[in-house]
Design a protein around this motif. Structure first.
Motif, PDB file in Angstrom:
ATOM      1  N   SER A  61       0.841  -1.181   0.000  1.00 39.98           N
ATOM      2  CA  SER A  61       0.000   0.000   0.000  1.00 39.98           C
ATOM      3  C   SER A  61       0.887   1.246   0.000  1.00 39.98           C
ATOM      4  CB  SER A  61      -0.881  -0.009   1.238  1.00 39.98           C
ATOM      5  OG  SER A  61      -0.065   0.135   2.378  1.00 39.98           O
ATOM      6  N   SER A  62       0.383   2.307  -0.612  1.00 40.20           N
ATOM      7  CA  SER A  62       1.220   3.497  -0.777  1.00 40.20           C
ATOM      8  C   SER A  62       1.528   4.157   0.568  1.00 40.20           C
ATOM      9  CB  SER A  62       0.559   4.483  -1.729  1.00 40.20           C
ATOM     10  OG  SER A  62      -0.541   5.092  -1.101  1.00 40.20           O
ATOM     11  N   GLY A  63       0.650   3.937   1.543  1.00 42.23           N
ATOM     12  CA  GLY A  63       0.920   4.500   2.865  1.00 42.23           C
ATOM     13  C   GLY A  63       2.178   3.921   3.482  1.00 42.23           C
ATOM     14  N   LYS A  72       5.939   5.604   4.292  1.00 40.83           N
ATOM     15  CA  LYS A  72       6.598   5.538   5.590  1.00 40.83           C
ATOM     16  C   LYS A  72       8.022   4.985   5.459  1.00 40.83           C
ATOM     17  CE  LYS A  72       5.738   4.000  10.281  1.00 40.83           C
ATOM     18  NZ  LYS A  72       5.007   3.052  11.121  1.00 40.83           N
ATOM     19  N   LEU A 108      10.268   7.550   3.778  1.00 39.02           N
ATOM     20  CA  LEU A 108      10.548   8.633   4.716  1.00 39.02           C
ATOM     21  C   LEU A 108      11.627   8.237   5.718  1.00 39.02           C
ATOM     22  CD1 LEU A 108       9.687  11.433   5.590  1.00 39.02           C
ATOM     23  CD2 LEU A 108       7.799  10.417   6.815  1.00 39.02           C
ATOM     24  N   LEU A 137      15.244  10.105   6.136  1.00 43.02           N
ATOM     25  CA  LEU A 137      15.613  10.756   7.399  1.00 43.02           C
ATOM     26  C   LEU A 137      16.925  10.212   7.956  1.00 43.02           C
ATOM     27  CD1 LEU A 137      12.252  11.339   9.259  1.00 43.02           C
ATOM     28  CD2 LEU A 137      13.590  12.889   7.864  1.00 43.02           C
ATOM     29  N   ARG A 195      19.382  13.049   8.982  1.00 41.04           N
ATOM     30  CA  ARG A 195      19.744  13.261  10.385  1.00 41.04           C
ATOM     31  C   ARG A 195      21.229  13.044  10.618  1.00 41.04           C
ATOM     32  NH1 ARG A 195      14.669  10.035  13.139  1.00 41.04           N
ATOM     33  NH2 ARG A 195      13.109  11.632  12.756  1.00 41.04           N
ATOM     34  N   GLU A 201       2.588  13.588   4.446  1.00 34.10           N
ATOM     35  CA  GLU A 201       3.271  13.341   3.181  1.00 34.10           C
ATOM     36  C   GLU A 201       4.767  13.281   3.448  1.00 34.10           C
ATOM     37  OE1 GLU A 201       1.518  16.028  -0.124  1.00 34.10           O
ATOM     38  OE2 GLU A 201       1.002  16.855   1.815  1.00 34.10           O
ATOM     39  N   VAL A 202       5.472  12.548   2.596  1.00 32.82           N
ATOM     40  CA  VAL A 202       6.904  12.350   2.789  1.00 32.82           C
ATOM     41  C   VAL A 202       7.631  13.699   2.848  1.00 32.82           C
ATOM     42  CG1 VAL A 202       8.987  11.305   1.852  1.00 32.82           C
ATOM     43  CG2 VAL A 202       6.827  10.100   1.665  1.00 32.82           C
ATOM     44  N   VAL A 205       6.796  15.805   6.094  1.00 37.29           N
ATOM     45  CA  VAL A 205       7.324  15.222   7.334  1.00 37.29           C
ATOM     46  C   VAL A 205       8.846  15.348   7.366  1.00 37.29           C
ATOM     47  CG1 VAL A 205       7.497  13.138   8.745  1.00 37.29           C
ATOM     48  CG2 VAL A 205       5.387  13.620   7.531  1.00 37.29           C
ATOM     49  N   ARG A 206       9.459  15.195   6.210  1.00 44.22           N
ATOM     50  CA  ARG A 206      10.910  15.364   6.149  1.00 44.22           C
ATOM     51  C   ARG A 206      11.301  16.778   6.588  1.00 44.22           C
ATOM     52  NH1 ARG A 206      14.674  15.209   0.743  1.00 44.22           N
ATOM     53  NH2 ARG A 206      16.591  14.690   1.810  1.00 44.22           N
ATOM     54  N   ASP A 254      10.915  17.312  10.263  1.00 44.96           N
ATOM     55  CA  ASP A 254      12.018  16.704  11.025  1.00 44.96           C
ATOM     56  C   ASP A 254      13.193  17.670  11.121  1.00 44.96           C
ATOM     57  OD1 ASP A 254      13.137  14.064  12.174  1.00 44.96           O
ATOM     58  OD2 ASP A 254      14.699  14.702  10.775  1.00 44.96           O
ATOM     59  N   ASN A 296      -4.968   2.357   3.900  1.00 47.25           N
ATOM     60  CA  ASN A 296      -3.511   2.252   3.879  1.00 47.25           C
ATOM     61  C   ASN A 296      -2.876   3.027   2.744  1.00 47.25           C
ATOM     62  OD1 ASN A 296      -2.043   0.971   5.886  1.00 47.25           O
ATOM     63  ND2 ASN A 296      -3.068  -0.977   5.396  1.00 47.25           N
ATOM     64  N   ASN A 297      -3.548   4.068   2.312  1.00 48.53           N
ATOM     65  CA  ASN A 297      -2.972   4.888   1.255  1.00 48.53           C
ATOM     66  C   ASN A 297      -2.517   6.241   1.763  1.00 48.53           C
ATOM     67  OD1 ASN A 297      -2.777   3.417  -1.130  1.00 48.53           O
ATOM     68  ND2 ASN A 297      -5.014   3.464  -1.372  1.00 48.53           N
ATOM     69  N   MET A 298      -2.492   6.395   3.071  1.00 50.67           N
ATOM     70  CA  MET A 298      -1.952   7.620   3.663  1.00 50.67           C
ATOM     71  C   MET A 298      -1.356   7.232   5.008  1.00 50.67           C
ATOM     72  SD  MET A 298      -3.875  11.208   4.580  1.00 50.67           S
ATOM     73  CE  MET A 298      -3.640  12.128   3.067  1.00 50.67           C
ATOM     74  N   MET A 299      -0.233   7.878   5.356  1.00 51.04           N
ATOM     75  CA  MET A 299       0.352   7.619   6.673  1.00 51.04           C
ATOM     76  C   MET A 299      -0.622   8.108   7.744  1.00 51.04           C
ATOM     77  SD  MET A 299       4.381   8.493   6.387  1.00 51.04           S
ATOM     78  CE  MET A 299       4.232   9.978   5.426  1.00 51.04           C
ATOM     79  N   ASP A 316       1.828   7.068  12.619  1.00 47.39           N
ATOM     80  CA  ASP A 316       3.047   6.883  11.824  1.00 47.39           C
ATOM     81  C   ASP A 316       3.933   8.123  11.913  1.00 47.39           C
ATOM     82  OD1 ASP A 316       2.285   4.384  10.936  1.00 47.39           O
ATOM     83  OD2 ASP A 316       1.345   5.123   9.093  1.00 47.39           O
ATOM     84  N   GLU A 318       5.468   8.595  15.330  1.00 48.91           N
ATOM     85  CA  GLU A 318       6.530   7.609  15.547  1.00 48.91           C
ATOM     86  C   GLU A 318       7.832   8.062  14.873  1.00 48.91           C
ATOM     87  OE1 GLU A 318       5.641   3.667  13.955  1.00 48.91           O
ATOM     88  OE2 GLU A 318       7.790   3.427  13.621  1.00 48.91           O
ATOM     89  N   ILE A 319       7.696   8.574  13.663  1.00 49.03           N
ATOM     90  CA  ILE A 319       8.889   8.975  12.912  1.00 49.03           C
ATOM     91  C   ILE A 319       9.520  10.241  13.494  1.00 49.03           C
ATOM     92  CG2 ILE A 319       9.599   9.959  10.700  1.00 49.03           C
ATOM     93  CD1 ILE A 319       7.720   7.873   9.393  1.00 49.03           C
ATOM     94  N   LEU A 320       8.691  11.206  13.869  1.00 45.72           N
ATOM     95  CA  LEU A 320       9.244  12.489  14.319  1.00 45.72           C
ATOM     96  C   LEU A 320       9.604  12.499  15.805  1.00 45.72           C
ATOM     97  CD1 LEU A 320       6.997  15.016  12.353  1.00 45.72           C
ATOM     98  CD2 LEU A 320       9.352  14.346  11.868  1.00 45.72           C
TER      99      LEU A 320
END
Lengths: 91, 263
Positions: A11-13, A17, A20, A24, A28, B145-146, B149-150, B153, B182-185, B189, B192-194
């Motif tokens: 899935s694209s989600g 992730k 990303l 990072l 970082r 979106e990637v 979020v980048r 960060d 499941n087509n968007m974070m 999510d 968790e990443i940030l």
């Protein structure tokens, strides 16, 4: 999304992730080039007291890495420093 | 003594100005004395989002350069008690003010206001430095979106480096159905990443566009986004508010509502 796609593609989600996270890691880890250069020179100077270093094969960088007991990734210094010759020790 | 909050994101177009307008208005509705400062010199927008563009006489640069007193430049929002806007200058650029001058201004305003909200420009250059100079805490706005979020960060790293102690995250423009497919974070999510505290999730809501068209903040209305902004304000004031259920109303009530509004 078709039925066949469901099995074929992630899935694209989750793709987003994963991408990303990868981006990072390098973002970082980025420390300023001048600082890296200084650190590299200092490491060379110290090691040169004891061994002869192959400067062409030298590779020093900071990367994100997983560590036991720590959640997420932590930065770590990776150094690949080939040694030409161990200096003979005088006593 | 008031608190200075900078609203920032790194990436442009993720909703900093809309967030500033709505969080500021929400805090004012809750009885706080609030001033909104547009720090995007040369590209001012907060005035139109607030619907106050016709009332500008003096601006931020005039205040900094001493062409007028602070009081003269502050536009009082007649719709809400205790809400003021300090607009940016449109014909100058970011070099017209310095971080030191911004800090001094923020410190002065702290004496009189409960909350000073700085609407930060996109990017990480001087405009950003100006906006964060006097800030006590930060609201980082991102979309799931990637690219956004980048950038968030990077901004979080810069805020830490500038010793801004408290950073809260707003995940904006979330589309719940896409997250389910499941087509968007999800907001989880992104958190968790940030690795920063989440203070609110704002759904992608058509009503935001309608409210911006009209120059009226959406906060406090029945629209899902309006509720989400109000919740953010309540959390800022220390209340524990559960995250908005993004499924419930969107399905029936608000759709019905929007059908009626169209006619």
């Amino acid at each position: 999304m078709g039925f066949a796609d469901f099995f074929k593609k992630k899935s694209s989600g989750s793709v987003a992730k994963d991408r990303l996270k990868l981006v990072l890691v390098s973002d970082r880890a980025n420390c300023s080039p001048e600082l890296m250069e200084q650190m590299k020179n200092d490491i060379i100077n110290v090691l040169s007291k004891y061994v002869e270093i192959d400067l062409d094969g030298l590779d020093i960088k900071i990367q994100q890495t997983e560590m036991e007991g720590v959640e997420g990734s932590v930065p770590a210094l990776f150094a690949n420093i080939p040694i030409r010759d161990l200096k003979s020790q005088k006593k | 003594m008031g608190e200075v909050i900078v609203i920032t994101s790194g990436k442009g177009g993720v909703g900093k100005t809309t967030t500033t307008a709505n969080v500021g208005t929400g805090l004012a509705k809750m009885g706080k004395k609030v001033v909104l400062i547009d720090t995007d010199i040369g590209l001012r927008n907060l005035d139109v989002v607030m619907g106050l563009e016709n009332r500008i006489v003096y601006n931020l640069v005039d205040v900094i350069e001493g062409n007028c007193r602070i009081k003269q430049a502050l536009i009082k929002d007649k719709r809400f008690d205790n809400l003021y806007l300090l607009p940016s200058a449109q014909t100058r650029d970011k070099t017209a003010v310095s971080p030191d001058q911004m800090k001094k201004l923020a410190d002065q305003l702290k004496e009189e206001f409960d909350y000073i909200l700085m609407d930060c420009p996109a990017g990480i250059e001087q405009g950003f430095q100006n906006a964060i100079a006097g800030a006590d805490s930060a609201l980082v706005v991102t979309t799931p979106e990637v690219s956004a979020v980048r950038d968030a960060d990077r901004i979080i790293g810069l805020l830490e480096a500038n010793e801004i102690k408290q950073t809260h995250l707003i995940v904006n423009r979330l589309r719940n159905q896409m997250v389910k497919d499941n087509n968007m974070m999800s907001s989880d999510d992104v958190v968790e990443i940030l690795g920063v505290d989440l203070i609110g999730v704002v759904p992608d809501d058509e009503q935001i566009i309608v409210s911006t068209n009209n120059g009226e903040p959406i906060v406090g209305t029945d629209a899902l986004a309006g509720q989400a902004y109000m919740n953010i304000c309540r959390r800022l004031l220390g209340e524990e508010v559960p995250l908005l259920d993004l499924n419930g109303k969107q399905g029936l009530l608000s759709r019905l509502g929007s059908i009626f509004k169209k006619n």
